[in-house]
Design an enzyme around this catalytic site. Structure first.
Site, mmCIF file in Angstrom:
data_model
loop_
_atom_site.group_PDB
_atom_site.id
_atom_site.type_symbol
_atom_site.label_atom_id
_atom_site.label_comp_id
_atom_site.label_asym_id
_atom_site.label_seq_id
_atom_site.Cartn_x
_atom_site.Cartn_y
_atom_site.Cartn_z
ATOM 1 N N ARG A 59 -17.946 12.834 -37.119
ATOM 2 C CA ARG A 59 -17.918 11.905 -38.184
ATOM 3 C C ARG A 59 -17.459 10.592 -37.514
ATOM 4 O O ARG A 59 -17.840 9.522 -38.094
ATOM 5 C CB ARG A 59 -17.272 12.218 -39.599
ATOM 6 N N MET A 82 -7.227 6.527 -26.733
ATOM 7 C CA MET A 82 -6.777 7.732 -26.165
ATOM 8 C C MET A 82 -7.892 8.993 -26.650
ATOM 9 O O MET A 82 -7.610 9.849 -27.010
ATOM 10 C CB MET A 82 -5.419 8.342 -26.564
ATOM 11 N N LEU A 85 -15.323 9.461 -25.539
ATOM 12 C CA LEU A 85 -16.511 9.159 -26.217
ATOM 13 C C LEU A 85 -17.705 9.822 -25.955
ATOM 14 O O LEU A 85 -17.839 10.265 -24.665
ATOM 15 C CB LEU A 85 -16.703 7.467 -26.352
ATOM 16 N N HIS A 100 -7.244 1.809 -16.765
ATOM 17 C CA HIS A 100 -6.371 3.129 -16.703
ATOM 18 C C HIS A 100 -5.231 2.890 -15.584
ATOM 19 O O HIS A 100 -5.496 2.224 -14.642
ATOM 20 C CB HIS A 100 -7.478 4.088 -16.164
HETATM 21 C C1 GRF Z 1 -1.701 1.163 -20.651
HETATM 22 O O1 GRF Z 1 -1.154 1.758 -19.796
HETATM 23 C C2 GRF Z 1 -3.435 1.626 -20.291
HETATM 24 O O2 GRF Z 1 -3.714 1.551 -18.895
HETATM 25 C C3 GRF Z 1 -3.425 3.035 -20.662
HETATM 26 O O3 GRF Z 1 -2.698 3.174 -22.002
HETATM 27 C C4 GRF Z 1 -1.869 2.046 -22.083
HETATM 28 C C5 GRF Z 1 -1.790 1.248 -23.171
HETATM 29 O O4 GRF Z 1 -0.930 0.309 -23.364
HETATM 30 N N1 GRF Z 1 -4.909 3.578 -20.855
HETATM 31 P P1 GRF Z 1 -1.043 -0.941 -24.440
HETATM 32 O O5 GRF Z 1 -1.213 -0.168 -26.005
HETATM 33 O O6 GRF Z 1 -2.136 -1.957 -23.893
HETATM 34 O O7 GRF Z 1 0.314 -1.553 -24.540
#
Ligand code: GRF
Length: 204
Positions: A59, A82, A85, A100
């Site tokens: 959904r 997190m 998709l 990443h």
């Molecule tokens: C960062 O380290 C990014 O690379 C990873 O999650 C973290 C997010 O940090 N995917 P923020 O929420 O931008 O402070």
């Protein structure tokens, strides 16, 4: 260029993008977490923001697809989002990239800082890549490196890396906005020339 940003937490990369907004505007922020600090960042900056409840993934993805069709952003950025998709959502997004915290293809997934320290790596870093339906595995666009001080703990290393992440992400989004960097059918182009190497931001 209009940019939509998807987040799940703190939103420091989002904040860096908002501050930088050079040749692009952040038009919408979307979070799967109602308590994400990044949503406050969006509110403070007057940016339209939407929470999508991810307890029912199917959904949620349909809701996200609908929203993405409405927003019509030129670029979607996953900045600490997190969730993986589906291909349908990736198609609805159009151009979609992720940041990443590792030098991919090394260390996809979580706990990258711990892995770097455990393996006593000389270099750590961050990667911006095109999103596909696999974890942290699409075409690599650009990277930034950090010389590892092995005396640090994982939190301190993450803290050192985050400012580099901000530089990487804002630079890449700026280059995409200026059409200096783009990708087509799995190939990367820099200044209209096809290249096999991702951009190393330290060299810019
Ligand atoms: C960062 O380290 C990014 O690379 C990873 O999650 C973290 C997010 O940090 N995917 P923020 O929420 O931008 O402070």
């Amino acid at each position: 260029m209009q940019v939509a940003v998807l987040i799940s937490g703190r939103g420091s990369n989002l904040e860096a993008l908002i501050k930088h907004q050079d040749n692009y505007q952040i038009c919408h922020v979307i979070s799967n977490n109602p308590k994400a600090k990044g949503l406050e960042v969006a509110q403070i900056n007057g940016i339209t923001n939407t929470f999508i409840d991810w307890s029912d993934k199917q959904r949620a993805e349909l809701e996200l697809q609908k929203l993405l069709h409405e927003i019509k952003a030129d670029l979607v950025v996953l900045a600490g989002f997190m969730r993986i998709l589906s291909n349908e959502t990736i198609d609805a997004a159009g151009q979609i990239i992720n940041i990443h915290p590792s030098l991919l293809p090394k260390y996809p997934g979580l706990h990258t800082h711990e892995k770097v320290l455990f393996n006593k790596d000389q270099w750590h870093g961050a990667t911006v890549h095109v999103v596909n339906d696999q974890l942290d595995s699409g075409l690599i666009l650009a990277q930034i490196r950090l010389a590892v001080e092995l005396s640090l703990d994982a939190d301190a290393l993450a803290q050192q890396l985050i400012s580099k992440e901000h530089k990487l992400l804002t630079t890449v989004v700026g280059l995409i906005a200026k059409k200096h960097l783009y990708w087509q059918d799995g190939d990367l182009f820099m200044y209209d020339k096809k290249t096999n190497k991702p951009l190393l931001i330290d060299d810019v």
